[in-house]
Structures are given as structure tokens and as C-alpha cells.
Design a protein around this motif. Structure first.
Motif, PDB file in Angstrom:
ATOM      1  N   ALA A 241       0.833  -1.207   0.000  1.00 53.71           N
ATOM      2  CA  ALA A 241       0.000   0.000   0.000  1.00 53.71           C
ATOM      3  C   ALA A 241       0.867   1.257   0.000  1.00 53.71           C
ATOM      4  CB  ALA A 241      -0.943  -0.009   1.195  1.00 53.71           C
ATOM      5  N   ALA A 242       1.912   1.257   0.817  1.00 50.18           N
ATOM      6  CA  ALA A 242       2.805   2.422   0.876  1.00 50.18           C
ATOM      7  C   ALA A 242       3.514   2.637  -0.462  1.00 50.18           C
ATOM      8  CB  ALA A 242       3.818   2.255   1.999  1.00 50.18           C
TER       9      ALA A 242
ATOM     10  N   ARG B 222       2.091   6.188  -7.255  1.00 57.71           N
ATOM     11  CA  ARG B 222       1.076   7.087  -7.837  1.00 57.71           C
ATOM     12  C   ARG B 222       1.521   8.537  -7.759  1.00 57.71           C
ATOM     13  NH1 ARG B 222      -2.372   3.484  -5.546  1.00 57.71           N
ATOM     14  NH2 ARG B 222      -2.620   4.720  -3.654  1.00 57.71           N
ATOM     15  N   ALA B 223       2.062   8.937  -6.622  1.00 55.17           N
ATOM     16  CA  ALA B 223       2.505  10.328  -6.459  1.00 55.17           C
ATOM     17  C   ALA B 223       3.635  10.656  -7.427  1.00 55.17           C
ATOM     18  CB  ALA B 223       2.945  10.578  -5.013  1.00 55.17           C
TER      19      ALA B 223
ATOM     20  N   THR C 114       1.112   4.017  -3.078  1.00 56.54           N
ATOM     21  CA  THR C 114       0.876   5.444  -2.860  1.00 56.54           C
ATOM     22  C   THR C 114       2.052   6.266  -3.370  1.00 56.54           C
ATOM     23  OG1 THR C 114      -0.515   4.989  -0.942  1.00 56.54           O
ATOM     24  CG2 THR C 114       0.454   7.196  -1.082  1.00 56.54           C
ATOM     25  N   LEU C 115       3.257   5.833  -3.052  1.00 53.42           N
ATOM     26  CA  LEU C 115       4.455   6.531  -3.513  1.00 53.42           C
ATOM     27  C   LEU C 115       4.541   6.501  -5.028  1.00 53.42           C
ATOM     28  CD1 LEU C 115       7.123   7.991  -3.014  1.00 53.42           C
ATOM     29  CD2 LEU C 115       8.171   5.749  -2.577  1.00 53.42           C
TER      30      LEU C 115
END
Length: 156
Positions: A137-138, A144-145, A141-142
Motif C-alpha cells: 500500500a505504501a 502514484r505520487a 501510494t508513492l
């Protein structure tokens, strides 16, 4: 500005992330080469095309944060081995659409079993399911950013 201890933690995070990726990539590649005669990059490209039939080279390059020329050469190699085919793009005569051949679909299905088995053998005994889910998940998120910011795209 971040504190020195935060900088050290961030540098350690970077080092661990990159070294783990490299070692996992190489270990998976050794198994794919031994069992299927393909490299990890070929497997990844085949898997992407399977999930995105009719993809253009530029879309593949964007997904992998790689140069269009490098991806095009990789597609050429897969095409020469009979695993993918290029088709004219009816919407843009300057590009082609990539699809798996029957042989490519068979290969990627077999190689995917090796891929999953190898990852499971290397990761699961060391990192529990909860940590895998949290880390995934982390990293998602990274990723995608970074993609949203268009960070780390190849030049040229």
C-alpha cells in the motif's frame, strides 16, 4: 529541512528499497531464464501486453518509466521470437498496437507461475502477510505520487 536522523532513515529506506528490488528482480530473472528462457524484462513486457491488449509502445514506456526506443527494441525482440505482434493503429498511422500471440500468451501464463512461486519463496517466509500488505500500500501510494508528478521519467 529534515533532521539528520530523518535524512539517515530516508537514505536507508532508499538503499533498502533499491537493493531489495535489484535482488528480487535478479532472483526472479534467474528462475525465469532457467525455466522459460526469458529475462525478467521480457516477462514484464509480456505481462503488461496481456493486461493491456492493443497498447502502444509509448504507453508501455510510460508504465515502466523507460525510453520509447528501449521499449520499441524490446518489442522487436519479442516479435522476432513470435510472442507479440504489431498491428497498424487505425487512429494513428505513425504508431502500432501490440498484442500477444498464442505462443506469447502460453509463455506468459507458464512464466507467471514461476514468477509467483519465486516471489512467494523469497518474500513470504521473511515478511508476514500483514507487512506485505502495508508495504504494498505504501509503495503504491508513492508510485502514484511519483507518476502524477511525472518524476523520474527518462530524458530523450
Amino acid at each position: 529541512m529534515a533532521s539528520t536522523s530523518a535524512n539517515v532513515r530516508l537514505a536507508g529506506f532508499f538503499d533498502d528499497l533499491v537493493r531489495c528490488e535489484t535482488r528480487l528482480y535478479n532472483a526472479v530473472g534467474e528462475c525465469l531464464r532457467a525455466e522459460h528462457g526469458i529475462h525478467t524484462a521480457q516477462f514484464e513486457l509480456l505481462r503488461y501486453v496481456r493486461g493491456h491488449p492493443g497498447a502502444r509502445v509509448v504507453e508501455v514506456a510510460t508504465n515502466f518509466a523507460a525510453g520509447v526506443g528501449a521499449i520499441s527494441k524490446g518489442v522487436d525482440r519479442l516479435e522476432a521470437r513470435g510472442w507479440v505482434a504489431r498491428h497498424p493503429n487505425p487512429a494513428d498511422g505513425r504508431s502500432s498496437l501490440i498484442s500477444l500471440t498464442r505462443a506469447g500468451a502460453t509463455l506468459v501464463a507458464a512464466a507467471e507461475r514461476t514468477f509467483h512461486d519465486t516471489l512467494a519463496a523469497l518474500v513470504v517466509p521473511v515478511v508476514g502477510a500483514e507487512q506485505i500488505a502495508e508495504t504494498a500500500a505504501a509503495l503504491a501510494t508513492l508510485r502514484r505520487a511519483l507518476e502524477d508528478d511525472r518524476a523520474g521519467l527518462p530524458v530523450g
